[in-house]
Motif scaffolding. Structure first.
Motif, mmCIF file in Angstrom:
data_model
loop_
_atom_site.group_PDB
_atom_site.id
_atom_site.type_symbol
_atom_site.label_atom_id
_atom_site.label_comp_id
_atom_site.label_asym_id
_atom_site.label_seq_id
_atom_site.Cartn_x
_atom_site.Cartn_y
_atom_site.Cartn_z
ATOM 1 N N ALA A 1 0.837 -1.191 0.000
ATOM 2 C CA ALA A 1 0.000 0.000 0.000
ATOM 3 C C ALA A 1 0.880 1.253 0.000
ATOM 4 C CB ALA A 1 -0.915 -0.008 1.223
ATOM 5 N N GLU A 2 0.294 2.365 -0.353
ATOM 6 C CA GLU A 2 1.004 3.649 -0.376
ATOM 7 C C GLU A 2 1.666 3.906 0.978
ATOM 8 O OE1 GLU A 2 2.409 7.117 -2.112
ATOM 9 O OE2 GLU A 2 1.155 5.604 -3.101
ATOM 10 N N GLY A 3 2.950 4.217 0.954
ATOM 11 C CA GLY A 3 3.673 4.551 2.176
ATOM 12 C C GLY A 3 4.258 3.364 2.922
ATOM 13 N N GLU A 4 3.993 2.141 2.449
ATOM 14 C CA GLU A 4 4.504 0.960 3.149
ATOM 15 C C GLU A 4 5.854 0.495 2.632
ATOM 16 O OE1 GLU A 4 0.277 -1.129 4.527
ATOM 17 O OE2 GLU A 4 1.473 -2.063 2.949
ATOM 18 N N PHE A 5 6.361 1.136 1.594
ATOM 19 C CA PHE A 5 7.672 0.785 1.030
ATOM 20 C C PHE A 5 8.571 2.012 1.104
ATOM 21 C CE2 PHE A 5 10.791 0.430 -2.380
ATOM 22 C CZ PHE A 5 11.186 -0.903 -2.322
ATOM 23 N N ILE A 6 9.617 1.912 1.901
ATOM 24 C CA ILE A 6 10.570 3.010 2.052
ATOM 25 C C ILE A 6 11.901 2.544 1.478
ATOM 26 C CG2 ILE A 6 11.813 4.477 3.689
ATOM 27 C CD1 ILE A 6 9.392 4.108 5.595
ATOM 28 N N GLU A 7 12.273 3.141 0.347
ATOM 29 C CA GLU A 7 13.521 2.769 -0.305
ATOM 30 C C GLU A 7 14.670 3.536 0.343
ATOM 31 O OE1 GLU A 7 14.692 1.700 -4.843
ATOM 32 O OE2 GLU A 7 13.756 3.652 -4.534
ATOM 33 N N VAL A 8 15.638 2.788 0.856
ATOM 34 C CA VAL A 8 16.795 3.373 1.532
ATOM 35 C C VAL A 8 18.023 3.071 0.681
ATOM 36 C CG1 VAL A 8 18.119 3.534 3.670
ATOM 37 C CG2 VAL A 8 15.682 2.920 3.753
ATOM 38 N N TYR A 9 18.516 4.093 0.005
ATOM 39 C CA TYR A 9 19.666 3.916 -0.878
ATOM 40 C C TYR A 9 20.955 4.136 -0.094
ATOM 41 C CZ TYR A 9 22.925 4.896 -4.744
ATOM 42 O OH TYR A 9 24.002 4.897 -5.616
ATOM 43 N N ILE A 10 21.723 3.075 0.061
ATOM 44 C CA ILE A 10 23.028 3.190 0.710
ATOM 45 C C ILE A 10 24.023 3.588 -0.374
ATOM 46 C CG2 ILE A 10 24.735 2.086 2.198
ATOM 47 C CD1 ILE A 10 21.949 2.224 3.431
ATOM 48 N N LYS A 11 24.259 4.867 -0.455
ATOM 49 C CA LYS A 11 25.085 5.423 -1.528
ATOM 50 C C LYS A 11 26.553 5.417 -1.115
ATOM 51 C CE LYS A 11 25.319 9.412 -4.639
ATOM 52 N NZ LYS A 11 24.714 10.726 -4.990
ATOM 53 N N CYS A 12 27.340 4.702 -1.887
ATOM 54 C CA CYS A 12 28.766 4.600 -1.579
ATOM 55 C C CYS A 12 29.512 4.367 -2.891
ATOM 56 C CB CYS A 12 29.001 3.441 -0.609
ATOM 57 S SG CYS A 12 30.706 3.317 -0.007
ATOM 58 N N PRO A 13 30.534 5.159 -3.192
ATOM 59 C CA PRO A 13 31.269 4.965 -4.448
ATOM 60 C C PRO A 13 31.844 3.552 -4.544
ATOM 61 C CG PRO A 13 31.929 7.008 -3.371
ATOM 62 C CD PRO A 13 31.086 6.252 -2.389
ATOM 63 N N ILE A 14 31.836 3.006 -5.740
ATOM 64 C CA ILE A 14 32.338 1.644 -5.918
ATOM 65 C C ILE A 14 33.805 1.531 -5.494
ATOM 66 C CG2 ILE A 14 33.003 1.962 -8.348
ATOM 67 C CD1 ILE A 14 32.010 -0.989 -8.760
ATOM 68 N N GLU A 15 34.556 2.628 -5.640
ATOM 69 C CA GLU A 15 35.961 2.602 -5.235
ATOM 70 C C GLU A 15 36.084 2.334 -3.733
ATOM 71 O OE1 GLU A 15 35.345 4.791 -8.912
ATOM 72 O OE2 GLU A 15 34.519 5.144 -6.901
ATOM 73 N N GLU A 16 35.195 2.947 -2.950
ATOM 74 C CA GLU A 16 35.198 2.721 -1.502
ATOM 75 C C GLU A 16 34.731 1.309 -1.176
ATOM 76 O OE1 GLU A 16 35.458 3.135 2.604
ATOM 77 O OE2 GLU A 16 36.342 4.332 0.995
ATOM 78 N N CYS A 17 33.712 0.831 -1.890
ATOM 79 C CA CYS A 17 33.224 -0.542 -1.675
ATOM 80 C C CYS A 17 34.329 -1.554 -1.951
ATOM 81 C CB CYS A 17 32.019 -0.813 -2.567
ATOM 82 S SG CYS A 17 30.544 0.139 -2.145
ATOM 83 N N GLU A 18 35.126 -1.285 -2.989
ATOM 84 C CA GLU A 18 36.226 -2.199 -3.337
ATOM 85 C C GLU A 18 37.321 -2.173 -2.279
ATOM 86 O OE1 GLU A 18 37.502 -3.217 -7.290
ATOM 87 O OE2 GLU A 18 36.315 -1.568 -8.097
ATOM 88 N N VAL A 19 37.551 -1.009 -1.688
ATOM 89 C CA VAL A 19 38.556 -0.910 -0.628
ATOM 90 C C VAL A 19 38.098 -1.718 0.589
ATOM 91 C CG1 VAL A 19 39.621 0.650 1.060
ATOM 92 C CG2 VAL A 19 39.518 1.292 -1.358
ATOM 93 N N ARG A 20 36.803 -1.602 0.904
ATOM 94 C CA ARG A 20 36.254 -2.359 2.042
ATOM 95 C C ARG A 20 36.235 -3.853 1.716
ATOM 96 N NH1 ARG A 20 30.728 1.129 3.267
ATOM 97 N NH2 ARG A 20 31.709 3.132 3.745
ATOM 98 N N ASP A 21 35.595 -4.212 0.618
ATOM 99 C CA ASP A 21 35.477 -5.588 0.097
ATOM 100 C C ASP A 21 35.526 -6.638 1.205
ATOM 101 O OD1 ASP A 21 35.112 -7.461 -1.868
ATOM 102 O OD2 ASP A 21 37.163 -7.409 -2.626
#
Length: 199
Positions: A122-142
């Motif tokens: 229903a309307e309002g029951e889906f909250i999209e939470v975008y975890i924004k992180c550059p791929i370069e940082e994701c690769e460093v963490r990996d």
């Protein structure tokens, strides 16, 4: 569409509204999406802990954990990824119907798949939470060593390397996990839910 035509929907004696009233709060899907290593599971679990501290019922559905059970028959082709998200959407809807918050931590790289889940609710029951992180940082963490394997060709169709990630166009929440601590990200989510009067 169901392949079985001999099924009939059975209405529950307890409605979603009654369960929400009993719990004393709304019920919603918090859909955490982002690249591998962006912090989805870490932040989702930290939010769940904060909700618990506030006596709010919730449950975390984690991508890896779900693939150990419910979706262990699925691979990582585009079709399997779509089916993976479809199933999670249906499970998430059940949690919302039960009056709880459900926090899902899935890469869920395709906008169309995320929209399928949004449209289930229903309307309002889906909250999209975008975890924004550059791929370069994701690769460093990996944390799982997946990017390294993908770069070496050991893993195929890896999101962000040889399979696309489609950023959300209008997410309800954006958490820049390379700029803010886990605690600060949790506070952003709690502030959103408070302003929305969901908690």
């Amino acid at each position: 569409m169901s392949k079985n035509t001999n099924v009939t929907w059975h209405e529950s004696s307890l409605t979603k509204e009654l369960r929400r009233k009993q719990n004393g709060h709304e019920s919603t899907v918090l859909w955490f999406t982002g690249l591998s290593g962006s912090g989805k599971s870490t932040i989702a679990n930290a939010v769940a802990k904060e909700l618990y501290n506030r006596n709010i019922r919730s449950y975390v559905l984690d991508g890896d954990n779900i693939r150990h059970g419910l979706n262990k028959d699925l691979g990582f082709s585009e079709e399997d990824r779509t089916e993976n998200i479809r199933r999670i959407g249906e499970v998430s809807k059940l949690f919302v119907d039960s009056g709880q918050f459900v926090l899902t931590a899935f890469i869920s790289p395709f906008r169309a798949d995320r929209k399928i889940v949004r449209d289930l609710l229903a309307e309002g029951e889906f909250i999209e939470v975008y975890i924004k992180c550059p791929i370069e940082e994701c690769e460093v963490r990996d944390p799982k060593g997946l990017y390294d394997k993908a770069r070496k060709g050991i893993i195929k169709d890896f999101t962000g390397i040889d399979s696309p990630y489609e950023e959300p166009e209008q997410p309800e929440i954006i958490l820049e996990s390379n700029r803010y601590s886990v605690e600060e990200c949790v506070e952003q989510v709690i502030s959103f839910l408070t302003a929305k009067r969901a908690i």
